[in-house]
Design a protein around this motif. Structure first.
Motif, PDB file in Angstrom:
ATOM      1  N   THR A   1       0.830  -1.206   0.000  1.00  0.00           N
ATOM      2  CA  THR A   1       0.000   0.000   0.000  1.00  0.00           C
ATOM      3  C   THR A   1       0.862   1.254   0.000  1.00  0.00           C
TER       4      THR A   1
ATOM      5  N   GLU B   1     -17.133  -2.625  -4.684  1.00  0.00           N
ATOM      6  CA  GLU B   1     -16.575  -1.316  -4.355  1.00  0.00           C
ATOM      7  C   GLU B   1     -15.336  -1.437  -3.474  1.00  0.00           C
ATOM      8  N   SER B   2     -15.284  -2.496  -2.646  1.00  0.00           N
ATOM      9  CA  SER B   2     -14.146  -2.693  -1.756  1.00  0.00           C
ATOM     10  C   SER B   2     -14.089  -4.161  -1.356  1.00  0.00           C
ATOM     11  N   LEU B   3     -12.935  -4.580  -0.832  1.00  0.00           N
ATOM     12  CA  LEU B   3     -12.747  -5.947  -0.351  1.00  0.00           C
ATOM     13  C   LEU B   3     -12.753  -5.949   1.171  1.00  0.00           C
TER      14      LEU B   3
ATOM     15  N   VAL C   1      -7.118  -9.440   3.279  1.00  0.00           N
ATOM     16  CA  VAL C   1      -8.453  -9.692   2.748  1.00  0.00           C
ATOM     17  C   VAL C   1      -9.061 -10.902   3.448  1.00  0.00           C
TER      18      VAL C   1
ATOM     19  N   ARG D   1     -10.383   0.573 -10.977  1.00  0.00           N
ATOM     20  CA  ARG D   1      -9.801   1.889 -10.781  1.00  0.00           C
ATOM     21  C   ARG D   1     -10.859   2.954 -11.069  1.00  0.00           C
TER      22      ARG D   1
ATOM     23  N   VAL E   1     -11.941  -4.739  -7.663  1.00  0.00           N
ATOM     24  CA  VAL E   1     -12.282  -3.336  -7.421  1.00  0.00           C
ATOM     25  C   VAL E   1     -11.697  -2.537  -8.579  1.00  0.00           C
TER      26      VAL E   1
ATOM     27  N   ARG F   1     -11.517  -6.505   4.759  1.00  0.00           N
ATOM     28  CA  ARG F   1     -10.185  -6.705   5.322  1.00  0.00           C
ATOM     29  C   ARG F   1     -10.245  -6.707   6.843  1.00  0.00           C
TER      30      ARG F   1
ATOM     31  N   GLU G   1      -7.791  -3.514  -7.164  1.00  0.00           N
ATOM     32  CA  GLU G   1      -7.648  -4.575  -6.178  1.00  0.00           C
ATOM     33  C   GLU G   1      -8.308  -5.835  -6.714  1.00  0.00           C
TER      34      GLU G   1
END
Length: 469
Positions: free
Chosen positions: A223, A452-454, A462, A421, A419, A456, A399
């Motif tokens: 990240t 939209e998101s994973l 994840v 870009r 996810v 975590r 992602e």
């Protein structure tokens, strides 16, 4: 001595470091560290185990070093832990007190860490086999387990990295990683104090902070490197460094390539876990291959095993369970003899729980966790991480997470959660074809799910079981 640069006689050996630790706005010389940490040691020398709320502050540094001087085991507590987690860490570890800052409500005594107190008392070096840290795992498969790390294991692990990365007292290490796990704490704080190089902790690992630090050796997680790669000015400021090291998770190939382009440095990637510290790495003087974590470091052996416990071919394609052995491995899980025994083979190899491939040159590529990332589809053993790496190479994907779901025909069907870009319009069939061209056709996802998101956990990993649900 574990921390050579804190040996009172080390100045004669070349470890006279004026600014040994810079953390935020505070600068601690070698003399500051010795005097203040020894003062801490005097206050806790009779304890067995103490908890340290591991915020990136000078008091945290002095608390940890004071314990190491006195031979007291440290239990680093992540500062963002919830009350239930903290209660588990304290109860399971048997910590007798908080050293330094403590949560508002606690039943344990609190021993303060005074920044300006000094002591020049000398303590005998604790035995190499004594336990320096109890590090808690992320708890993805149940309550976090306490990993017992000895002084001799830490010393062996750091010496192996100094060899692999040509790490010397002439380096200046820069990072902004948390001080409660192997990467930020063992490598990022104890590493420079053993090697004798200054360390600059930036508080937070932002591109601007890394660019301003002017170091020679930088540590970051994917990240961090992704954000730096997206900030060309900050990335170019690192061109004067000697080595950029990425770890804790696979570095996406596009990030690897962009860093190499902007900084002139191909990142060093390495592999390890709380139980083993770092066992695989590319080298400062060797090949650095995107998506691969190199060869065993000094003293380490590895092997791949299939479901029948047979050797797996080193052909760069065949997937097997990764087992390791070496002097930097842990001493077991605290109070969990059955879990400890379950993770070791009868002939002395630690079963990492990760699956990997090894090529004919001994280069390793980690393709995921055996429990969640080994997919058995159509008679093939497929690593989810390999497919995720391919997906992250697509310009529209930010992602990706891949799982296997039950399938009456294939056994398991490959499903990819992606996810996009910003502004990207993902076409599922095109993405499936992209993977089939990058890898073998049998490794292509049978379904693409755009999210939209994973999900975590607190460590940023994840949670694939939630995807499966």
């Amino acid at each position: 001595m574990l921390l050579r640069s804190l040996d009172p006689f080390a100045v004669a050996g070349g470890y006279d470091i004026p600014d040994a630790v810079t953390i935020g706005d505070a600068v601690l010389s070698r003399s500051d560290l010795i005097g203040a940490a020894t003062s801490v040691a005097e206050r806790i020398a009779r304890a067995d185990r103490v908890a340290v709320l591991a915020k990136p502050t000078p008091r945290t540094v002095l608390a940890i070093l004071g314990c190491l001087i006195a031979g007291v085991t440290v239990v680093p507590i992540p500062p963002d832990s919830g009350p239930t987690e903290v209660a588990h860490f304290l109860r399971d570890s048997g910590a007798q007190a908080w050293l330094g800052e403590a949560p508002d409500e606690t039943d344990l005594p609190v021993v303060p860490v005074r920044l300006h107190a000094r002591s020049w008392h000398t303590y005998p070096e604790p035995t190499p086999s004594s336990i320096a840290f109890i590090l808690y795992t992320s708890g993805t498969t149940g309550p976090p387990k306490g990993v017992l790390l000895s002084r001799k294991a830490i010393a062996a692990g750091l010496d192996a990295l100094a060899d692999a990365w040509a790490w010397t007292p002439n380096d200046v290490l820069v990072h902004g990683l948390p001080l409660f796990h192997v990467h930020g704490l063992i490598l990022g704080l104890l590493g420079p104090l053993r090697v004798g190089s200054p360390v600059i902790h930036t508080g937070k690992p932002t591109p601007d902070a890394y660019a301003a630090a002017k170091g020679s050796l930088y540590f970051g997680v994917p990240t961090v490197w992704s954000r730096i790669a997206d900030d060309p000015e900050a990335a170019r400021a690192l061109s004067g460094a000697r080595l950029l090291v990425s770890g804790s998770a696979p570095l996406p190939v596009p990030v690897f390539d962009k860093l190499a382009e902007l900084t002139g440095h191909a990142p060093v990637e390495r592999y390890g876990m709380s139980e083993t510290m770092i066992t695989l790495s590319t080298r400062a003087d060797g090949e650095r291959r995107p998506g691969w974590v190199g060869r065993p470091v000094a003293g380490v052996e590895t092997r791949l095993r299939d479901d029948a416990d047979n050797d797996v071919a080193h052909d760069g394609e065949s997937v097997g369970g990764l087992q390791v052995r070496g002097p930097m491995l842990f001493d077991g899980y605290l109070g969990r003899p059955d879990d400890t025994a379950r993770n070791w083979t009868e002939d002395g190899w630690f079963k990492t729980g990760d699956v990997a491939v090894v090529d004919a040159d001994g280069f390793h590529r980690i393709v995921g966790r055996e429990s969640t990332d080994l997919i058995k589809s159509g008679g093939y053993r497929i690593g989810a991480g390999e497919i995720e790496t391919a997906l992250l190479g697509h310009p529209q994907i930010a992602e990706a997470a891949v799982i296997g779901v039950p399938d009456s025909d294939l056994g398991q069907r490959i499903v990819a959660y992606v996810v996009p870009r910003a502004g990207a319009d993902v076409v599922a069939d095109a993405l499936i074809d992209f993977v089939a061209l990058e890898l073998s056709a049998h490794k292509r996802p049978r379904r693409i799910v755009v999210v939209e998101s994973l999900p975590r956990n607190a460590m940023g990993k994840v949670q694939k079981k939630l995807l499966g649900e």
